[in-house]
Scaffold this motif. Structure first.
Motif, PDB file in Angstrom:
ATOM      1  N   ARG A   1       0.746  -1.222  -0.021  1.00  0.00           N
ATOM      2  CA  ARG A   1       0.085  -0.086  -0.086  1.00  0.00           C
ATOM      3  C   ARG A   1       0.954   1.213   0.081  1.00  0.00           C
ATOM      4  NH1 ARG A   1      -2.773  -2.468   5.508  1.00  0.00           N
ATOM      5  NH2 ARG A   1      -0.597  -2.184   5.708  1.00  0.00           N
ATOM      6  N   GLN A   2       1.374   1.505  -1.229  1.00  0.00           N
ATOM      7  CA  GLN A   2       2.065   2.639  -1.077  1.00  0.00           C
ATOM      8  C   GLN A   2       1.751   4.064  -0.775  1.00  0.00           C
ATOM      9  OE1 GLN A   2       5.225   3.435  -5.007  1.00  0.00           O
ATOM     10  NE2 GLN A   2       3.312   2.411  -5.826  1.00  0.00           N
ATOM     11  N   ASP A   3       0.344   4.138  -1.003  1.00  0.00           N
ATOM     12  CA  ASP A   3      -0.317   5.387  -0.447  1.00  0.00           C
ATOM     13  C   ASP A   3      -0.639   5.223   1.031  1.00  0.00           C
ATOM     14  OD1 ASP A   3      -2.419   3.376  -0.788  1.00  0.00           O
ATOM     15  OD2 ASP A   3      -3.494   4.424  -2.415  1.00  0.00           O
ATOM     16  N   GLY A   4      -0.575   4.042   1.599  1.00  0.00           N
ATOM     17  CA  GLY A   4      -1.050   4.317   2.971  1.00  0.00           C
ATOM     18  C   GLY A   4      -2.394   4.029   3.092  1.00  0.00           C
ATOM     19  N   ALA A   5      -3.094   3.285   2.176  1.00  0.00           N
ATOM     20  CA  ALA A   5      -4.486   3.258   2.184  1.00  0.00           C
ATOM     21  C   ALA A   5      -4.794   2.316   3.357  1.00  0.00           C
ATOM     22  CB  ALA A   5      -5.222   2.538   0.765  1.00  0.00           C
ATOM     23  N   ALA A   6      -6.091   2.549   4.083  1.00  0.00           N
ATOM     24  CA  ALA A   6      -6.277   1.802   5.154  1.00  0.00           C
ATOM     25  C   ALA A   6      -7.009   0.601   4.949  1.00  0.00           C
ATOM     26  CB  ALA A   6      -7.160   2.668   6.395  1.00  0.00           C
ATOM     27  N   LEU A   7      -6.399  -0.261   4.350  1.00  0.00           N
ATOM     28  CA  LEU A   7      -7.041  -1.467   3.710  1.00  0.00           C
ATOM     29  C   LEU A   7      -6.206  -2.818   4.324  1.00  0.00           C
ATOM     30  CD1 LEU A   7      -8.024  -0.670   0.168  1.00  0.00           C
ATOM     31  CD2 LEU A   7      -9.715  -0.985   1.893  1.00  0.00           C
ATOM     32  N   ASP A   8      -7.176  -3.793   5.157  1.00  0.00           N
ATOM     33  CA  ASP A   8      -6.363  -4.854   5.723  1.00  0.00           C
ATOM     34  C   ASP A   8      -6.972  -6.065   5.284  1.00  0.00           C
ATOM     35  OD1 ASP A   8      -5.203  -6.492   7.440  1.00  0.00           O
ATOM     36  OD2 ASP A   8      -4.553  -4.768   8.981  1.00  0.00           O
ATOM     37  N   PRO A   9      -6.188  -7.230   4.972  1.00  0.00           N
ATOM     38  CA  PRO A   9      -6.728  -8.477   4.622  1.00  0.00           C
ATOM     39  C   PRO A   9      -7.510  -9.139   5.781  1.00  0.00           C
ATOM     40  CG  PRO A   9      -4.410  -8.391   4.099  1.00  0.00           C
ATOM     41  CD  PRO A   9      -4.874  -7.080   4.507  1.00  0.00           C
ATOM     42  N   SER A  10      -6.985  -8.619   6.866  1.00  0.00           N
ATOM     43  CA  SER A  10      -7.579  -9.261   8.236  1.00  0.00           C
ATOM     44  C   SER A  10      -8.977  -8.998   8.305  1.00  0.00           C
ATOM     45  CB  SER A  10      -6.512  -8.923   9.307  1.00  0.00           C
ATOM     46  OG  SER A  10      -6.889  -7.308   9.627  1.00  0.00           O
TER      47      SER A  10
ATOM     48  N   ARG B   1      -5.506   8.160   4.049  1.00  0.00           N
ATOM     49  CA  ARG B   1      -5.360   9.311   4.761  1.00  0.00           C
ATOM     50  C   ARG B   1      -5.265   8.927   6.132  1.00  0.00           C
ATOM     51  NH1 ARG B   1     -10.226  13.275   3.970  1.00  0.00           N
ATOM     52  NH2 ARG B   1     -10.599  13.034   6.162  1.00  0.00           N
ATOM     53  N   PRO B   2      -4.636   9.611   7.193  1.00  0.00           N
ATOM     54  CA  PRO B   2      -4.691   9.123   8.386  1.00  0.00           C
ATOM     55  C   PRO B   2      -5.806   8.515   8.927  1.00  0.00           C
ATOM     56  CG  PRO B   2      -3.577  11.339   8.241  1.00  0.00           C
ATOM     57  CD  PRO B   2      -4.159  10.946   7.009  1.00  0.00           C
ATOM     58  N   ASP B   3      -7.128   9.180   8.656  1.00  0.00           N
ATOM     59  CA  ASP B   3      -8.258   8.690   9.294  1.00  0.00           C
ATOM     60  C   ASP B   3      -8.890   7.638   8.331  1.00  0.00           C
ATOM     61  OD1 ASP B   3      -8.961  10.457   7.278  1.00  0.00           O
ATOM     62  OD2 ASP B   3     -10.556  11.286   8.568  1.00  0.00           O
ATOM     63  N   GLY B   4      -8.163   6.949   7.588  1.00  0.00           N
ATOM     64  CA  GLY B   4      -8.818   6.108   6.464  1.00  0.00           C
ATOM     65  C   GLY B   4      -9.489   4.907   7.172  1.00  0.00           C
TER      66      GLY B   4
ATOM     67  N   VAL C   1       4.604   1.165   5.073  1.00  0.00           N
ATOM     68  CA  VAL C   1       5.166   2.077   4.118  1.00  0.00           C
ATOM     69  C   VAL C   1       5.793   3.400   5.073  1.00  0.00           C
ATOM     70  CG1 VAL C   1       5.197   3.633   2.361  1.00  0.00           C
ATOM     71  CG2 VAL C   1       4.332   1.318   1.879  1.00  0.00           C
ATOM     72  N   ALA C   2       4.753   3.873   5.762  1.00  0.00           N
ATOM     73  CA  ALA C   2       5.004   4.985   6.629  1.00  0.00           C
ATOM     74  C   ALA C   2       6.102   4.530   7.849  1.00  0.00           C
ATOM     75  CB  ALA C   2       3.744   5.512   7.327  1.00  0.00           C
ATOM     76  N   GLY C   3       5.763   3.451   8.399  1.00  0.00           N
ATOM     77  CA  GLY C   3       6.753   2.996   9.579  1.00  0.00           C
ATOM     78  C   GLY C   3       8.146   2.836   8.769  1.00  0.00           C
TER      79      GLY C   3
ATOM     80  N   GLY D   1     -15.185   2.499  14.336  1.00  0.00           N
ATOM     81  CA  GLY D   1     -15.094   3.671  14.901  1.00  0.00           C
ATOM     82  C   GLY D   1     -13.904   4.542  14.545  1.00  0.00           C
ATOM     83  N   GLY D   2     -13.577   5.221  15.539  1.00  0.00           N
ATOM     84  CA  GLY D   2     -12.188   6.116  15.311  1.00  0.00           C
ATOM     85  C   GLY D   2     -12.558   7.610  15.047  1.00  0.00           C
ATOM     86  N   ALA D   3     -11.619   8.364  15.228  1.00  0.00           N
ATOM     87  CA  ALA D   3     -11.928   9.784  15.023  1.00  0.00           C
ATOM     88  C   ALA D   3     -11.777  10.365  13.629  1.00  0.00           C
ATOM     89  CB  ALA D   3     -10.874  10.519  15.855  1.00  0.00           C
ATOM     90  N   LEU D   4     -12.483  11.125  13.248  1.00  0.00           N
ATOM     91  CA  LEU D   4     -12.637  11.563  11.572  1.00  0.00           C
ATOM     92  C   LEU D   4     -11.764  12.871  11.630  1.00  0.00           C
ATOM     93  CD1 LEU D   4     -16.286  10.684  10.659  1.00  0.00           C
ATOM     94  CD2 LEU D   4     -13.972   9.307   9.857  1.00  0.00           C
ATOM     95  N   SER D   5     -11.162  13.094  10.684  1.00  0.00           N
ATOM     96  CA  SER D   5     -10.508  14.569  10.516  1.00  0.00           C
ATOM     97  C   SER D   5     -11.414  15.349   9.544  1.00  0.00           C
ATOM     98  CB  SER D   5      -9.358  14.166   9.538  1.00  0.00           C
ATOM     99  OG  SER D   5      -8.862  15.467   8.841  1.00  0.00           O
TER     100      SER D   5
END
Length: 693
Positions: free
Chosen positions: A347-356, A460-463, A513-515, A649-653
Motif C-alpha cells: 500500500r504505497q499510498d498508505g490506504a487503510a485496507l487490511d486483509p484481516s 489518509r490518516p483517518d482512512g 510504508v509510513a513506518g 469507529g475512530g476519530a474523523l478528520s
C-alpha cells in the motif's frame, strides 16, 4: 419473444430485436456502417437494406425496423424477410456506389487499410466501375487533439463518433455542421477533444476518416503479432490486444469483455505504448560514489548481499509498487520471510485496507457489470472518471437508463453525468452514517443501493475510521443483503487487490510504508515509485523496476525488470477478478522477469527460494491461495465482514476528500515515460495551444 423467417429459416428472437439483429441470429450476413450495438440507431447509411415480404415494394433499413413492426401473412403466416434477393443485391450495390462517389481512392496510404469496413464491403457489395464523372467533394482536415488524426474527405457521415462522444463518453464535443454535400463532422471550434475515452472513435470509424495519430504510418496490420492480455494502467483490468512487430509494441487495442470494459478502453491504456520503449532500464546498475555505474548481475547481487549482511532483519523492508504482478510479490514476501523481516507492504499510498478485515472489505463487491443492477449510488472520496474511466462509462450507462440517483461526498468535478453534491468531507459521511439527510432516505428506499469508496477517502490518516463509517452506512441502508453486496472499494492500482489477497502487508510488529520511512537500513522497491524518496533517509535502496523513474534515481542498486507486456503475470482487478497478462514481447537488454530476479538474488543472499520456474512458483502460490488458480473468476468476499467493519469507529478528520489522481495521464512510470501522455497532460493543463499550427 417473436417468431420470423430469415431467408426461409424460422427463428425465435426477443421482440425488442431489430431486423438486423434477427438476421444475424439466423446466420445471415448484413453489411452496415452506421449501426453499432452499443450506440443509438441512426439509420443513415442504408447499407443494411433487406426485403420484407408483404411490405412496401422497396427495401427496408434493417437496423431501424424492429421485429415487432413486421406483419404476419394474410393467413397468419410467420413474417418473413430476405437478405439475398436481387432487389437487396441491387439496393446494396447502389448504396455502395453512392458512398464511393466522393470517397478518395487512397487505400495505399490509408492507415485503415487492411482493417477497413468500407474496403471489405466494397469488395463484397461494390461494382467494378463508377458512373459518376463530376469532381469529388473535398473537406478540410480538422484538428481534434493529439490522439485522433482526421482525414475528413474519407468521412461517410455514419455519425458513430458523434453518438459515442455524446452517449458513452458523455461530452458533446463532436457534431455535424452543414447539410447535404456541405455536411462536416467537427468539434465546431476545432478544439481538442477532452474525453479520456476519445480514442475509441478510432475503432468505431468504419473508414479512414479517424485514425490513430501517434500510430500513423507505423505499421500495417498484417505485419503485427497480436497478443491478448489485460491492462494495468488502472485497477479495472480491461481486456486488451497488444500488437507487436519484433520486440516493439506498436499499438494497443480493446478486446470485447462484457463483464469489465465492454469494448472500450481509456486513452491512457490505448496510447501508453510509446512509454514501454523509452527511459527503459536495460542493465543492472550499482551506485559508486554519487553516480550509478553499469554493472553485471553478479556485481549487483553481491552489492545487495553485502548491504543485507551488515544489517539486522528488522531493519530490512520491502515495498511493492502499483504495477507489480502477484507472482513477484509472492516471491518477495517469501524472500523477506526467509530473511526474518516482517516489514513489507503493497500500500504505497498508505490506504487503510487490511486483509484481516476480510476480502469483502477491499474489493468492488457488486462487480463492474453489477453497476447496471444498482438503483442508487453514493460515491465517497473518488473521481471514477479519472481513476477508472471504463467503470465511469458503466456508471453513466446505468444513469442513462433512468431512475438512478447519484450522490457524491468529495470534491465537485465533471463526472459526465448528473449527481447531487452532498458535501466535501467526513461531516457529511458522519451525518449519513447516523441516519440523517435526504440522500440517506434515497439509499434506504433503493432495493440495491451501492456505496462506492475511493482511495481518496482511504489513503489518509483517518482512512480506517472512514472505512468504518462507510460500512456503517452500507449496513444501515441495507446495501448488503443475501443476494446483493453494494459495498464497493474502487482501487487505482492494478497490483493492490492481488497484494492484499496474498497478505503482502506487515506481519505483527512489522512496519508499514509510513513506518519504514527513515527507519530501515535496506529497502527493496518492487517498482515502487509513488512514495516520497527523500523520506527513505540513508537506507540502502534496491530498485527492481522497468523505467528510470523516481525509484531508479534514488536507488543504490538497480535490477532491470519486465513490464506487463513482457511477462506472463497474474493480476487481480478491483472487483477481485483473477486475470493473466500474456507476454507480447521480450524485455530490452539484460532485463529479466521480476520473479526470476528475486529467485536469483535469493541464492546469493543464502536464502534460496524453493522454485526454479514460473510453474513451480505458481504451484506454491496456488497451494497457499487456491483462488488464484481460477483465472477470470471472482472469489466473493464474506459479506458479514461489512457489518463487522461498521464497529471500527475512530476519530474523523474534518479535511475534505480529494481524488488521488490529479493528472490522469501521468499516474505511473510507464505513462510518465510516454511522450504522447506528456502532450495530453500539457493540453489538459492548458499549457499547449489547442488549435493546429
Amino acid at each position: 419473444m417473436a417468431r420470423l423467417k430469415v431467408d426461409g429459416t424460422e427463428i425465435e428472437v426477443p421482440d425488442h430485436y431489430t431486423l438486423l439483429q434477427a438476421a444475424e441470429e439466423a446466420g445471415a450476413e448484413v453489411p452496415r456502417f452506421c449501426f453499432h450495438e452499443r450506440l443509438s440507431v441512426a439509420g443513415n447509411c442504408r447499407m443494411c437494406l433487406v426485403e420484407v415480404k408483404g411490405g412496401p415494394p422497396k427495401p427496408a433499413a434493417s437496423c431501424a425496423m424492429g421485429v415487432r413492426d413486421l406483419r404476419p401473412g394474410p393467413n397468419g403466416e410467420v413474417p418473413e424477410i430476405f437478405t439475398k434477393t436481387p432487389m437487396v443485391k441491387k439496393a446494396r450495390e447502389g448504396v455502395m456506389e453512392f458512398l464511393l462517389i466522393n470517397h478518395p481512392l487512397d487505400c495505399p496510404i490509408c492507415d485503415q487499410g487492411g482493417e477497413c469496413d468500407l474496403q471489405d464491403q466494397a469488395m463484397a457489395y461494390g461494382v467494378d466501375s463508377s458512373r459518376f464523372h463530376e469532381n469529388k467533394r473535398a473537406v478540410e482536415d480538422k484538428y481534434i487533439g493529439p490522439l485522433v488524426k482526421t482525414i475528413m474527405t474519407r468521412c461517410i457521415h455514419c455519425t458513430r463518433c458523434i453518438r459515442f462522444s455524446t452517449e458513452v463518453a458523455g461530452v458533446s464535443e463532436l457534431g455535424a455542421t452543414g447539410r447535404g454535400e456541405d455536411m462536416e463532422i467537427t468539434t465546431y471550434l476545432e478544439q481538442a477533444m477532452t474525453s479520456e475515452l476519445q480514442g475509441n472513435v478510432i475503432d468505431l470509424c468504419p473508414v479512414g476518416a479517424l485514425t490513430s495519430k501517434p500510430y500513423a504510418f507505423q505499421a500495417r496490420p498484417w505485419e503485427l503479432t497480436k497478443t491478448q492480455s489485460i491492462d494495468v494502467m488502472d485497477a479495472a483490468g480491461s481486456a486488451i490486444r497488444v500488437d507487436t512487430r519484433g520486440r516493439e509494441v506498436m499499438r494497443i487495442l480493446p478486446v470485447v469483455n462484457e463483464a469489465i470494459n465492454e469494448e472500450w478502453i481509456s486513452d491512457k491504456t490505448r496510447f501508453v505504448w510509446d512509454g514501454l520503449r523509452t527511459q527503459r532500464l536495460d542493465r543492472p546498475y550499482v551506485r559508486k560514489g554519487q553516480r550509478l555505474q553499469p554493472a553485471t548481475w553478479r556485481e549487483a547481487f553481491e552489492a545487495v548481499a553485502g548491504a543485507v549482511a551488515k544489517t539486522a532483519p528488522e531493519k530490512i523492508g520491502a515495498i511493492a509498487g502499483d504495477l507489480a504482478g502477484v507472482e513477484e510479490m509472492f516471491a518477495l514476501k517469501r524472500l523477506m520471510q526467509s530473511l526474518g523481516s516482517p516489514n513489507y507492504d503493497c500500500r504505497q499510498d498508505g490506504a487503510a485496507l487490511d486483509p484481516s478485515l476480510g476480502r469483502a472489505s477491499y474489493i468492488f463487491n457488486p462487480t463492474i457489470e453489477g453497476i447496471e443492477d444498482a438503483d442508487a449510488l453514493l460515491i465517497i472520496g473518488a473521481n471514477p472518471r479519472l481513476e477508472a474511466s471504463v467503470i465511469n462509462a458503466r456508471i453513466r450507462k446505468r444513469w442513462r437508463m433512468g431512475d438512478f440517483p447519484i450522490g457524491v461526498i468529495g470534491e465537485a468535478s465533471d463526472l459526465r453525468y448528473d449527481y447531487e453534491a452532498l458535501g466535501a468531507g467526513t461531516d457529511t459521511l458522519k451525518d449519513l452514517a447516523g441516519g440523517s439527510g435526504k440522500f440517506f432516505n434515497t439509499l434506504k428506499k433503493a432495493k440495491r443501493p451501492m456505496i462506492l469508496v475511493g482511495q481518496g477517502a482511504l489513503a489518509r490518516p483517518d482512512g480506517r475510521a472512514v472505512l468504518g463509517h462507510a460500512a456503517k452506512l452500507a449496513t444501515a441502508v441495507k446495501a448488503v443483503t443475501e443476494d446483493w453486496n453494494g459495498f464497493a472499494v474502487l482501487h487505482t492500482a492494478a497490483a493492490r487487490v492481488g497484494g492484499l489477497d496474498i497478505g503482502f502487508v506487515p506481519e505483527d510488529g512489522g512496519a508499514d510504508v509510513a513506518g519504514m520511512m527513515g527507519k530501515m537500513d535496506v529497502v527493496f522497491l518492487l517498482g515502487a515509485d509513488e512514495i516520497d524518496m527523500d523520506k527513505l533517509g540513508g537506507a540502502f535502496t534496491v530498485y527492481i523496476g522497468t523505467h528510470g523513474d523516481a525509484g531508479a534515481h534514488r536507488a543504490d542498486v538497480i535490477l532491470p525488470a519486465s513490464t506487463y507486456t513482457e511477462k506472463t503475470a497474474t493480476y487481480v482487478n478491483t472487483e477481485g477478478r483473477v486475470q493473466l497478462t500474456n507476454r507480447a514481447g521480450f524485455a530490452p537488454g539484460e532485463a529479466k522477469e521480476d520473479w526470476a530476479i528475486l529467485r536469483a538474488l535469493s541464492e546469493v543472499l543464502g536464502h534460496k527460494l524453493p522454485f526454479d520456474s514460473l510453474n513451480a512458483l505458481r504451484a506454491a502460490l496456488y497451494e497457499v491461495h487456491p483462488h488464484m488458480a481460477a483465472v477470470d473468476a471472482i472469489e466473493p468476499g464474506d459479506a458479514t465482514a461489512i457489518a463487522e467493519m461498521a464497529d471500527i469507529g475512530g476519530a474523523l478528520s474534518p479535511a475534505a476528500f480529494t481524488s488521488p489522481v490529479r493528472d490522469f495521464y501521468l499516474t505511473n512510470p510507464i505513462a510518465r515515460a510516454s511522450a504522447i501522455m506528456a502532450e495530453c497532460s500539457a493540453l489538459a493543463r492548458g499549457e499547449l495551444k489547442q488549435a493546429a499550427e
